[in-house]
Design a protein around this motif. Structure first.
Motif, short mmCIF file in Angstrom:
data_model
loop_
_atom_site.label_atom_id
_atom_site.label_comp_id
_atom_site.label_asym_id
_atom_site.label_seq_id
_atom_site.Cartn_x
_atom_site.Cartn_y
_atom_site.Cartn_z
N SER A 54 1.20 -0.77 0.52
CA SER A 54 0.20 -0.22 0.10
C SER A 54 0.53 0.94 0.35
CB SER A 54 -0.52 -0.24 1.08
OG SER A 54 -1.77 -0.85 1.21
N ALA A 114 2.27 1.58 -3.40
CA ALA A 114 0.70 2.26 -4.19
C ALA A 114 1.13 3.16 -4.15
CB ALA A 114 -0.33 0.89 -4.31
N LYS A 160 -3.66 4.79 2.46
CA LYS A 160 -2.75 5.69 1.81
C LYS A 160 -3.46 6.81 1.18
CE LYS A 160 -3.24 1.81 -1.40
NZ LYS A 160 -4.54 0.98 -0.86
N ASP A 185 -8.55 3.57 -5.94
CA ASP A 185 -7.74 2.71 -5.22
C ASP A 185 -9.60 1.78 -5.08
OD1 ASP A 185 -6.96 0.87 -3.29
OD2 ASP A 185 -6.77 1.32 -1.35
N ALA A 190 -3.64 7.09 -10.76
CA ALA A 190 -2.88 6.01 -10.16
C ALA A 190 -4.62 4.45 -10.12
CB ALA A 190 -2.39 5.92 -9.58
N VAL A 206 -5.54 0.74 -8.39
CA VAL A 206 -5.25 0.56 -7.59
C VAL A 206 -5.87 -0.31 -7.35
CG1 VAL A 206 -3.87 0.25 -5.82
CG2 VAL A 206 -2.74 2.00 -7.00
N ALA A 259 4.42 1.57 -15.11
CA ALA A 259 4.21 2.29 -13.65
C ALA A 259 6.11 0.88 -12.40
CB ALA A 259 3.21 1.12 -12.34
N ARG A 294 2.02 -1.98 -16.01
CA ARG A 294 1.25 -2.36 -14.98
C ARG A 294 1.99 -3.11 -13.72
NH1 ARG A 294 -1.64 -7.00 -12.95
NH2 ARG A 294 -1.95 -7.85 -14.83
N ILE A 333 -0.37 -2.02 -9.25
CA ILE A 333 -0.47 -0.56 -9.62
C ILE A 333 -0.53 -0.22 -10.87
CG2 ILE A 333 1.01 1.32 -9.27
CD1 ILE A 333 2.23 -0.68 -6.87
#
Length: 455
Positions: free
Chosen positions: A239, A242, A268, A331, A380, A382, A411, A434, A449
């Motif tokens: 996390s 990310a 996050k 997320d 992003a 995630v 990424a 990715r 991610i």
């Protein structure tokens, strides 16, 4: 009335997971504190609760064989107690007589004398054979290799197949056994020191990859979190990476506007807030569920300044601000198949039928986020899941429909730049940018991610 024992706390946790959809990782610490368990008993309660929930599918097969009846014909209260008892008999060094007697007493108190007699008979039947004998017996009833693996590794068949496909997409399907074993191993507690606001405390082991991660010491990390004012916090290393993939994908320009679109429970978000504070950006957060929005506000308590947290559907929240944000974190809600180490009950809660609705929601959230990006802005995407329908398929669909308006960034290269040391990130067979983290390979949750940029 005497305080609950470690076994009773474990049983109460398992019962609440099944009866009330409780989350073991949230409930168990509260029950341990309420019972006033010692450090040793706290560790025992944690092992019994988490171990039982991890291997529930295997234990149910053993219980059905020992009871000579399907588990859906056993009273749910008694079944949960039997699961905890069988875990002690087959997967711990607890003496058989203690495991049987203590479990029978729990059943007597929860369901009465006749139920206690039934539990006693089942557990004594289980105790007469070795764990290896029981595994051979239940595996012999499997109708396929995948069913046999599901019983051996305590994962539903559909989850095993999804994980196999995800590994195959990296050309590493031979790692499946290692991945399943990692899912069943208790992870060490990872923490984060919010960048620019706290340092890794002396005497703690630094994380392998995250520049501000560290391993918690033995015992409850709660006092360390509280004494730091929330600037030291429990958080998986995946996390942390990310969040940093978004904040450090390119240098931050002063005055940038950021949005965490699906912020709950806020781990996050706290990293984004600390990074925004350090680089002159402005962060906003959004979370649909009020209870989770409260967790986000609590997570942000350690970061100076006012960070607005709205409570809206992420799709509507993004649509209300077209072209407004320089960076957005999506997320997304997902199956959670990447966090089975820390959320052991999750593997039994989801079903294949849950995936299409989740992937549709993920696609809509990502579409909305792209529309809310300013030109050159980065999103992003995630998920705490490696399931290809929630990762590669969602991104592929979005890129196809947006055409040249959106570009995918690398990424993996960003995560490599962020990480303290080289990190083994496989190139997907589809050639995408990715980055996929794995518990067996990196010691993190299986975090996916993807970074997309609006042209």
């Amino acid at each position: 009335m005497s305080a609950p024992s470690a076994r009773e706390v474990a049983f109460e946790t398992v019962r609440a997971v099944h009866a009330d959809d409780a989350y073991a990782n949230l409930l168990l610490p509260k029950l341990i504190a309420r019972a006033g368990l010692s450090t040793a008993d706290s560790a025992l309660a944690t092992e019994l609760a988490y171990g039982t929930l991890r291997r529930q599918g295997t234990y149910d097969a053993v219980i059905a064989a020992a009871a000579d009846r399907a588990t859906d014909r056993i009273d749910p209260v008694v079944l949960d107690a039997l699961r905890v008892g069988v875990h002690q008999l087959l997967s711990t060094r607890i003496a058989s007589h203690a495991a049987v007697n203590e479990t029978v007493e729990i059943v007597r108190g929860a369901a009465g004398r006749p139920a206690a007699g039934f539990a006693n008979a089942v557990l004594r039947r289980v105790s007469r054979d070795t764990p290896g004998d029981w595994m051979a017996r239940v595996e012999s009833s499997a109708r396929s290799d995948d069913e046999r693996l599901a019983l051996h590794a305590a994962h539903p068949v559909w989850v095993i197949r999804a994980l196999r496909r995800a590994l195959a997409a990296e050309g590493r399907v031979d790692e499946l056994d290692a991945l399943l074993a990692a899912d069943n191993a208790a992870p060490r507690v990872m923490m984060a020191a919010l960048p620019g606001l706290a340092d890794v405390p002396e005497g703690h082991t630094a994380a392998l990859y995250s520049p501000f991660g560290f391993l918690a010491g033995s015992g409850d990390p709660g006092p360390l979190v509280r004494s730091s004012g929330g600037r030291l916090r429990v958080q998986d290393e995946g996390s942390q990476l990310a969040a940093l993939a978004l904040t450090r994908a390119r240098p931050v320009a002063d005055g940038e506007r950021w949005l965490d679109l699906c912020a709950g429970p806020g781990g996050k978000t706290a990293i984004l807030a600390a990074e925004a504070l350090a680089h002159g950006a402005r962060l906003e957060a959004n979370e649909l569920v009020p209870a989770r929005a409260r967790l986000v506000r609590h997570a942000l308590a350690g970061v100076p300044g006012e960070i607005p947290v709205s409570e809206a559907d992420g799709r509507e929240r993004a649509a209300s601000s077209p072209g407004a944000y320089d960076r957005i974190l999506v997320d997304a809600p997902c199956t959670g198949l990447g966090a089975l180490r820390r959320r052991p009950e999750a593997r039994w809660r989801k079903a294949p039928g849950d995936v299409p609705a989740l992937s549709a929601l993920q696609t809509e959230l990502l579409d909305a986020a792209i529309a809310a990006l300013a030109p050159g802005g980065i999103v992003a995407y995630v998920t705490c899941s490696p399931h290809l329908a929630e990762t590669a398929a969602v991104v592929g669909d979005v890129l196809h429909r947006h055409g040249d308006a959106v570009a995918q960034l690398d990424a993996r290269a960003v995560v490599q730049d962020v990480a303290l040391r080289p990190i083994d990130l496989a190139v997907p067979t589809d050639g995408s940018g990715r980055a996929q983290l794995w518990p067996h390979r990196h010691g993190t949750d299986a975090m996916s991610i993807t970074l997309l940029q609006r042209r």
